[in-house]
Design an enzyme around this catalytic site. Structure first.
Site, short mmCIF file in Angstrom:
data_model
loop_
_atom_site.label_atom_id
_atom_site.label_comp_id
_atom_site.label_asym_id
_atom_site.label_seq_id
_atom_site.Cartn_x
_atom_site.Cartn_y
_atom_site.Cartn_z
N ASP A 90 -1.43 -57.48 8.99
CA ASP A 90 -2.03 -58.21 10.88
C ASP A 90 -2.87 -59.48 9.54
O ASP A 90 -4.26 -59.39 9.79
CB ASP A 90 -3.15 -57.31 10.89
N LYS A 130 -4.70 -65.17 19.10
CA LYS A 130 -6.34 -65.60 18.64
C LYS A 130 -6.18 -66.98 17.38
O LYS A 130 -7.88 -67.73 18.09
CB LYS A 130 -6.72 -64.56 17.67
#
Lengths: 368, 368
Positions: free
Chosen positions: A189, A230
Site C-alpha cells: 500500500d 491522500k
C-alpha cells in the site's frame, strides 16, 4: 477534525489549474464536445489517457527513478476497493495475509468482510521504533502455521499509516527476500507516496525490484495499491489503483474492477491534470513544503508541552507518545485518556488500540 | 454497434443543459469554489443533494405516482455493483436467486462470481410471449428444493432486457404474492424504467407496494436496483443505486458501498441536473419520442424483409425472431446464423443463447 487523514493543504493549486484548463472538463464550452463520448464510455480498461497519466504520476511521485506500464494500471473504487479486489484475487476464504501492526483499521473491513480472508498480525513495537524485522515476520508466519492458517501474502503500508514513517532499503530487501522464500504475495500500500516531506526519501517496492538485482524476487508475487485520496487530496473522486506485476492478477482484477470503476468524468479531468508535468512538479513540491511546515509547527507545539512523537517524515499525521500520561499501562487507561482528549481538549485523535498497537498510550493525530 | 444496449439519443439535450448551468460543475469559474469541499468529501451516504435528486428522478421516471425516501438511496458502482452488493446482503454462498429467462448475461458474473450465490432459471418461452407465470415460479422453486438449493430471492428485470417488454400489474401482483408466501426476497432491476416509449406504461414494484393493498406484502423483502446508465445514457459515470425497503439491507449495503462509491464530482453535477424539473421533464419526453421513432423505423425495416420481433415498448433493443431462418431448431444452427449476421451482414447482434433462452432463433438487436 484531527482524526481523519485528509489532505486539504493544496486545493488552491488544483483550483487554479482547473480554471486555467477549461478544456480538461466536459462541463465547459471548451470541453463539452467530448461529453457524449465520455459519459457513454464504459470499459474496464478505462480511458487510455487516464491510465497513461496515472502511470506517469506514479513514477513522478516515486522520484521518476522507475517507470510504470500503463497496461498494468487497474482501476478500483478507491484504495478501499483496490484492497478488496486484490484480496479476492490472491486468497480464498480462510486464507490469510500477514500485516505488521500498528495498521490502518479499515483493513479489517476492506480485506476480510466479503472475501473471508484472515489477517495475521506481525508484531512491531517501540523498542526499535516499530521497524519491521525478519524475526517478527518469521514468528507471525510460524504462528499462523501452528494455527493451521494458510498464509497467502504479506501486506505492508509504506509510508506507514499510522506511523508516518517510511521503510528503508534494508527493510524492503528483507520483505522481498521473505515473501520470495515463502512463495507468498506482497501487497504494498503506497497511497501516501507523495506525502513524504523530508529526508530520507520514499523508496517504492518498484525500485527494489529494479535496483536490488542481487536478491531473488519473482515479480509475479508483487502488487502495489495506489490512490489519489491522500497524495492529491481527492478521496471523493474514488480513484483506487492496483498495479500488479502479475499478468493473471491484472486480468482478474480488471474484470473485478467493473464493480468499482472510476467515473469517466473524473478520469477525463484527471488525465489532463496529471499529464501536465509542470503542474505536477509544482504541486508536489508545494505539497511537501506545506506538509513539512505544518509538521514542524505541530510537533513543535507538542514538544513545548513535553509531548514527543515517533520520528517521522511522511503522511498527514504523527504517532504521538502519551504513555507517560496513562494512569496505568493498559488499554483501559488509554481509552480513558482518549475520552478526555475528545471531550475536554476537544481534539479528534485516534487511539493506538484502534490500529491494533500492542503498547497502550500511542495516538494518531492528523495535522493536514 | 448493435450488440451493446447504450443510449446516445439524447446527449444533445444534456450538453445544452450543462452549457446553460456552469455552476453545476466544480470545473468552471461559477462552480470552482466548491471544488475543495467536493473533492475532499468522502462519505458513504453521499451528498445529500445527490440522494434527494436521485429519489426525485426515480419518482419522476415512474410517473410521479409514488415517492422515494432519499434516506433509502444507497450508492454503488453502477448497476453491476448494485446487484453484487444486494446479493452479498441477501444470500450466503451456495444459496440461490430465481431468475426468469431470458436474462441479462452479466447477472451470471455480477451476482455469482465473488458472492458464491447461485442462479436458478425460471422457464419462460414464446408460447405466451415470455410472460412470467405463477406455475413457472413454483416449478423453479420446487426444482431448487429437490436439488437441495436454498432459495433466498427472486430477481426480475422490469422493463426486461433482452425482451423490451414491461410486466403488467397482474404479473407483478403474482410476483409479490409469490415471494411473500415463500418468504424470499424480491430484487427488481428497473434500470430501463425511463426507456418505455409507448403504451402500456411502466409499473414499478413500488407502485404495487403502494396501490395493491389487498395483497399481503412484507416490504422488508423488496429491493430495487436502479442506475443512470440506460435512462440517461451515462454508463461511464457509474451511478448504481440500491433502494431497499428493508432498514437492515440499507445499512449493510451502505457500508458495502464504500467499495464502489460514485465520484463526488459526478454526484455534484448530477444533483444539479436531476433537480432541474423542467429539464428532466423535457429530457424524458424527448427521449421517449426519439426511442419510439427509432423503434418504428427499425422494426418497420425488419418487417419489410419479413422479420418479426416480440411485441415490445421499452428498452434500447428488440427481441428479434429469426426462428424460420434456422436450418435446424438447435443452438448450433443459431450460432451458425449468428456468425453469418456478424461477418456477412456485419451487424453486431446477440444470440438468445447468451441470455439463456431455451428456444433457438431469437436475437437481441440494439437500436438506440
Amino acid at each position: 477534525q484531527m482524526g481523519l487523514a485528509e489532505n486539504q493543504l493544496t486545493s488552491d493549486l488544483v483550483e487554479d489549474w482547473i480554471l486555467n484548463n477549461p478544456e480538461a472538463s466536459i462541463c465547459t464550452p471548451e470541453g463539452i464536445n467530448d461529453f457524449r463520448a465520455i459519459a457513454n464510455f464504459q470499459d474496464y480498461h478505462g480511458l487510455a489517457e487516464f491510465r497513461n497519466a496515472v502511470a506517469k504520476f506514479m513514477a513522478r511521485t516515486r522520484g521518476n527513478r522507475i517507470t510504470f506500464d500503463p497496461d498494468r494500471i487497474v482501476m478500483s473504487g478507491g484504495a478501499t476497493g483496490a484492497h478488496e479486489v486484490t484480496a479476492f484475487c490472491l486468497a480464498d476464504p480462510g486464507e490469510a495475509f500477514l500485516v505488521p501492526i500498528p495498521y490502518y483499521p479499515g483493513f479489517d473491513r476492506d480485506l476480510r468482510w466479503r472475501t473471508g480472508v484472515k489477517l495475521v498480525p506481525v508484531m512491531c513495537d517501540s523498542s526499535n521504533n516499530f521497524v519491521l524485522t525478519k524475526e517478527a515476520l518469521e514468528d507471525a508466519y510460524e504462528k499462523a502455521r501452528e494455527d493451521n492458517i494458510r498464509v497467502k501474502g504479506l501486506l505492508i503500508t509504506n509510508p506507514s499509516n499510522p506511523l508516518g514513517t517510511i521503510m528503508d532499503r534494508k527493510t524492503l530487501r528483507t520483505v522481498v527476500s521473505f515473501i520470495n522464500e515463502k512463495r507468498i504475495h506482497l501487497v504494498c500500500d503506497e497511497i501516501y507516496a507523495a506525502t513524504v516531506f523530508s529526508q530520507p526519501g520514499f523508496i517504492s517496492i518498484a525500485e527494489i525490484l529494479e535496483d536490488e538485482t542481487d536478491i531473488e524476487c519473482d515479480r509475479n508475487l508483487v502488487h502495489i495499491v495506489y490512490s489519489l485520496s491522500k497524495d492529491m487530496g481527492f478521496p471523493g473522486f474514488r480513484v483506487g489503483i492496483i498495479y500488479s506485476y502479475n499478468d493473471a492478477v491484472v486480468n482478474c482484477a480488471r474484470k473485478m474492477s467493473s464493480f468499482g470503476l472510476v467515473s469517466t468524468q473524473t478520469q477525463y479531468l484527471l488525465a489532463s491534470m496529471l499529464n501536465d508535468d509542470e503542474f505536477v512538479e509544482r504541486f508536489l513540491a508545494e505539497s511537501a513544503k506545506r506538509l513539512a511546515q505544518r509538521f514542524r509547527v505541530f510537533t513543535g507545539g507538542l514538544a513545548k508541552v513535553g509531548i514527543k512523537c515517533l520520528q517521522s517524515n511522511a503522511g498527514l499525521f504523527v504517532w504521538m507518545d502519551l504513555r507517560q500520561l496513562l494512569k496505568k499501562p493498559t488499554f483501559d487507561s488509554e481509552t480513558e485518556l482518549w475520552k478526555v482528549i475528545i471531550h475536554e481538549v476537544k481534539i479528534n485523535v485516534s487511539p493506538g488500540y484502534s490500529f491494533h498497537c500492542t503498547e497502550p498510550g500511542w495516538f494518531r493525530v492528523c495535522f493536514a
